[in-house]
Design a protein around this motif. Structure first.
Motif, PDB file in Angstrom:
ATOM      1  N   GLY A 214       1.094  -1.279  -0.190  1.00  0.00           N
ATOM      2  CA  GLY A 214       0.105  -0.246   0.193  1.00  0.00           C
ATOM      3  C   GLY A 214       0.680   1.116  -0.206  1.00  0.00           C
ATOM      4  O   GLY A 214       2.257   1.719  -0.125  1.00  0.00           O
ATOM      5  N   GLY A 215      -0.128   2.809  -0.891  1.00  0.00           N
ATOM      6  CA  GLY A 215       1.340   3.566  -1.227  1.00  0.00           C
ATOM      7  C   GLY A 215       1.856   3.306  -1.762  1.00  0.00           C
ATOM      8  O   GLY A 215       1.964   2.343  -2.846  1.00  0.00           O
ATOM      9  N   ALA A 216       3.321   4.524  -1.737  1.00  0.00           N
ATOM     10  CA  ALA A 216       4.058   4.679  -2.773  1.00  0.00           C
ATOM     11  C   ALA A 216       5.586   2.903  -2.382  1.00  0.00           C
ATOM     12  O   ALA A 216       5.603   2.895  -1.134  1.00  0.00           O
ATOM     13  CB  ALA A 216       4.923   5.713  -2.215  1.00  0.00           C
ATOM     14  N   GLY A 217       5.141   1.823  -3.520  1.00  0.00           N
ATOM     15  CA  GLY A 217       6.114   0.620  -3.253  1.00  0.00           C
ATOM     16  C   GLY A 217       7.173   0.000  -4.061  1.00  0.00           C
ATOM     17  O   GLY A 217       7.410  -0.755  -3.735  1.00  0.00           O
ATOM     18  N   ASP A 218       7.729   1.325  -5.012  1.00  0.00           N
ATOM     19  CA  ASP A 218       8.931   1.046  -5.740  1.00  0.00           C
ATOM     20  C   ASP A 218       9.968   0.334  -5.356  1.00  0.00           C
ATOM     21  O   ASP A 218      10.555  -0.093  -5.584  1.00  0.00           O
ATOM     22  CB  ASP A 218       8.837   1.966  -6.398  1.00  0.00           C
ATOM     23  N   GLY A 219       9.994   0.982  -4.014  1.00  0.00           N
ATOM     24  CA  GLY A 219      11.319   0.243  -3.450  1.00  0.00           C
ATOM     25  C   GLY A 219      11.553  -1.067  -3.240  1.00  0.00           C
ATOM     26  O   GLY A 219      12.491  -1.642  -2.698  1.00  0.00           O
ATOM     27  N   LEU A 220       9.997  -1.888  -3.136  1.00  0.00           N
ATOM     28  CA  LEU A 220       9.873  -3.349  -3.354  1.00  0.00           C
ATOM     29  C   LEU A 220      10.082  -4.129  -4.267  1.00  0.00           C
ATOM     30  O   LEU A 220       9.453  -5.459  -4.533  1.00  0.00           O
ATOM     31  CB  LEU A 220       9.049  -3.351  -2.288  1.00  0.00           C
ATOM     32  N   LEU A 221      10.541  -3.328  -5.680  1.00  0.00           N
ATOM     33  CA  LEU A 221       9.781  -4.003  -6.703  1.00  0.00           C
ATOM     34  C   LEU A 221      10.855  -5.428  -7.009  1.00  0.00           C
ATOM     35  O   LEU A 221      10.780  -6.327  -7.128  1.00  0.00           O
ATOM     36  CB  LEU A 221      10.600  -2.796  -7.217  1.00  0.00           C
ATOM     37  N   GLN A 222      12.399  -4.807  -6.581  1.00  0.00           N
ATOM     38  CA  GLN A 222      12.967  -6.230  -6.451  1.00  0.00           C
ATOM     39  C   GLN A 222      12.629  -7.346  -5.477  1.00  0.00           C
ATOM     40  O   GLN A 222      12.378  -8.300  -6.026  1.00  0.00           O
ATOM     41  CB  GLN A 222      14.879  -5.730  -5.973  1.00  0.00           C
ATOM     42  N   ALA A 223      11.782  -6.690  -4.328  1.00  0.00           N
ATOM     43  CA  ALA A 223      11.193  -7.974  -3.211  1.00  0.00           C
ATOM     44  C   ALA A 223      10.323  -8.909  -3.994  1.00  0.00           C
ATOM     45  O   ALA A 223      10.762  -9.897  -3.635  1.00  0.00           O
ATOM     46  CB  ALA A 223      10.834  -7.288  -2.015  1.00  0.00           C
ATOM     47  N   ALA A 224       9.438  -7.959  -4.935  1.00  0.00           N
ATOM     48  CA  ALA A 224       8.876  -8.855  -5.462  1.00  0.00           C
ATOM     49  C   ALA A 224       9.324  -9.503  -6.312  1.00  0.00           C
ATOM     50  O   ALA A 224       8.973 -10.681  -7.007  1.00  0.00           O
ATOM     51  CB  ALA A 224       8.072  -7.682  -6.625  1.00  0.00           C
ATOM     52  N   ARG A 225       9.896  -9.173  -6.651  1.00  0.00           N
ATOM     53  CA  ARG A 225      10.879 -10.275  -8.209  1.00  0.00           C
ATOM     54  C   ARG A 225      11.368 -11.122  -7.254  1.00  0.00           C
ATOM     55  O   ARG A 225      11.582 -12.519  -8.228  1.00  0.00           O
ATOM     56  CB  ARG A 225      12.128  -8.927  -9.677  1.00  0.00           C
ATOM     57  N   ASP A 226      12.246 -11.267  -6.257  1.00  0.00           N
ATOM     58  CA  ASP A 226      12.887 -11.960  -5.782  1.00  0.00           C
ATOM     59  C   ASP A 226      11.686 -13.454  -5.472  1.00  0.00           C
ATOM     60  O   ASP A 226      12.642 -14.606  -4.980  1.00  0.00           O
ATOM     61  CB  ASP A 226      13.665 -11.847  -4.793  1.00  0.00           C
ATOM     62  N   ALA A 227      10.428 -12.494  -4.978  1.00  0.00           N
ATOM     63  CA  ALA A 227       9.617 -13.725  -4.604  1.00  0.00           C
ATOM     64  C   ALA A 227       9.229 -14.766  -5.689  1.00  0.00           C
ATOM     65  O   ALA A 227       8.076 -14.913  -5.339  1.00  0.00           O
ATOM     66  CB  ALA A 227       8.950 -12.638  -3.329  1.00  0.00           C
ATOM     67  N   GLU A 228       9.062 -14.297  -6.249  1.00  0.00           N
ATOM     68  CA  GLU A 228       8.664 -14.937  -7.804  1.00  0.00           C
ATOM     69  C   GLU A 228       7.300 -14.755  -7.922  1.00  0.00           C
ATOM     70  O   GLU A 228       6.397 -15.403  -8.451  1.00  0.00           O
ATOM     71  CB  GLU A 228       8.963 -16.187  -7.819  1.00  0.00           C
ATOM     72  N   ALA A 229       7.139 -13.239  -7.541  1.00  0.00           N
ATOM     73  CA  ALA A 229       5.520 -12.742  -7.465  1.00  0.00           C
ATOM     74  C   ALA A 229       5.027 -13.356  -9.180  1.00  0.00           C
ATOM     75  O   ALA A 229       5.570 -12.831 -10.009  1.00  0.00           O
ATOM     76  CB  ALA A 229       4.916 -11.188  -6.783  1.00  0.00           C
TER      77      ALA A 229
END
Length: 307
Positions: A214-229
């Motif tokens: 929620g909110g501004a989350g472009d700082g977690l783009l890599q985390a989403a990629r690493d999690a194989e979302a």
């Protein structure tokens, strides 16, 4: 008792109450602000806030009684006027008023005007920002629950928190669906705003594993990629981070769904108001808890080629 107002335009008065708890027995007491702060700390611990954040009590006297609490996303003029006009004793906002340092709160500035209006009206101001994001039952848990995600867990666990605490969430849909259908679902659960929902990816692609923030989350783009979302939902996606995220993967995953910052966080307010209302009631306090119906998304309209 808690009640929630519907989302209107940025200048509309809140809509009529759509829900109300049962009447409170007459023997219940009125808490002091300090009592409310203790409960807020249990729900959304300050220790969960990011280092850069500014959370907690902004203004107000801890020895003042609190009979009405008002929840909102943003401490903007319209929200403050709404709270003060309702004789609220405490305004709880998700976003901080004083996140960036100021040298003056002179009433001629918009932040100074807000501080003066609150103090002169006897309304305290409290911020629950990234601590409200990371907490159990916080912004991201509510968004994951509304979307029906199963086995949701933090996308970025809190360093010193519980296993369930942290930024973002990662979970699985009970049944897979297409990106287009899922994006339509996301659109349907959010308050209506001018910007709508933007999507990057194949409309017919099959998805099931969902990451969100929620909110501004472009700082977690890599985390989403690493999690194989399969897909990542967040707000305020800027051009370069979004473009680089798409270029960094060959299969296009995680696909991106960019939503309104305000809308993704407003969903938490009714749940937060209910949690605080229940905690106050359990301790024998008589407090009315309300949720603002003012749409504080900064955009008024958008022009697109259609479709």
């Amino acid at each position: 008792m808690a009640h929630t107002s519907g989302i209107g335009s940025r200048t509309d008065q809140p809509a009529e109450d759509v829900a109300a708890a049962s009447p409170v027995p007459p023997h219940r007491q009125t808490p002091l602000l300090g009592d409310v702060l203790e409960i807020v700390e249990e729900l959304w611990p300050v220790g969960l806030a990011e280092d850069w954040d500014a959370v907690g009590l902004v203004s107000g006297r801890r020895d003042r009684p609190v009979e009405l609490i008002h929840f909102a996303v943003d401490p903007v003029r319209a929200v403050v006027e709404e709270a003060c006009a309702a004789d609220a004793d405490l305004l709880i906002t998700h976003h901080p008023l004083l996140l960036r340092p100021v040298q003056s709160v002179e009433a001629g500035t918009f932040k100074g005007e807000i501080i003066h209006r609150l103090i002169e009206s006897g309304c305290a101001l409290l911020t629950a920002h990234t601590n409200g994001d990371s907490a159990v039952g916080g912004v991201n848990d509510v968004l994951a629950e509304i979307l029906g995600l199963e086995d949701a867990e933090p996308l970025s666990p809190a360093p010193d928190g519980l296993q369930e605490e942290g930024l973002g969430r990662l979970g699985t849909l009970p049944q897979g669906t297409t990106l287009g259908e899922f994006a339509a679902t996301v659109f349907s659960i959010l308050p209506a705003v001018a910007g709508g929902v933007r999507v990057a990816g194949d409309r017919d692609a099959f998805i099931r594993r969902v990451a969100l923030c929620g909110g501004a989350g472009d700082g977690l783009l890599q985390a989403a990629r690493d999690a194989e979302a399969d897909v990542y939902i967040t707000g305020d996606l800027r051009h370069h981070p979004a473009s680089e995220a798409r270029e960094a993967v060959r299969d296009g995953r995680p696909y991106l769904i960019d939503v309104s910052h305000f809308a993704s966080e407003w969903l938490w307010l009714p749940a937060a108001a209910h949690a605080l209302d229940r905690a106050l009631t359990d301790r024998g306090y008589d407090v009315e808890v309300a949720v603002s119906g003012i749409n504080t998304d900064p955009w008024d309209f958008v022009i697109t080629p259609g479709r």
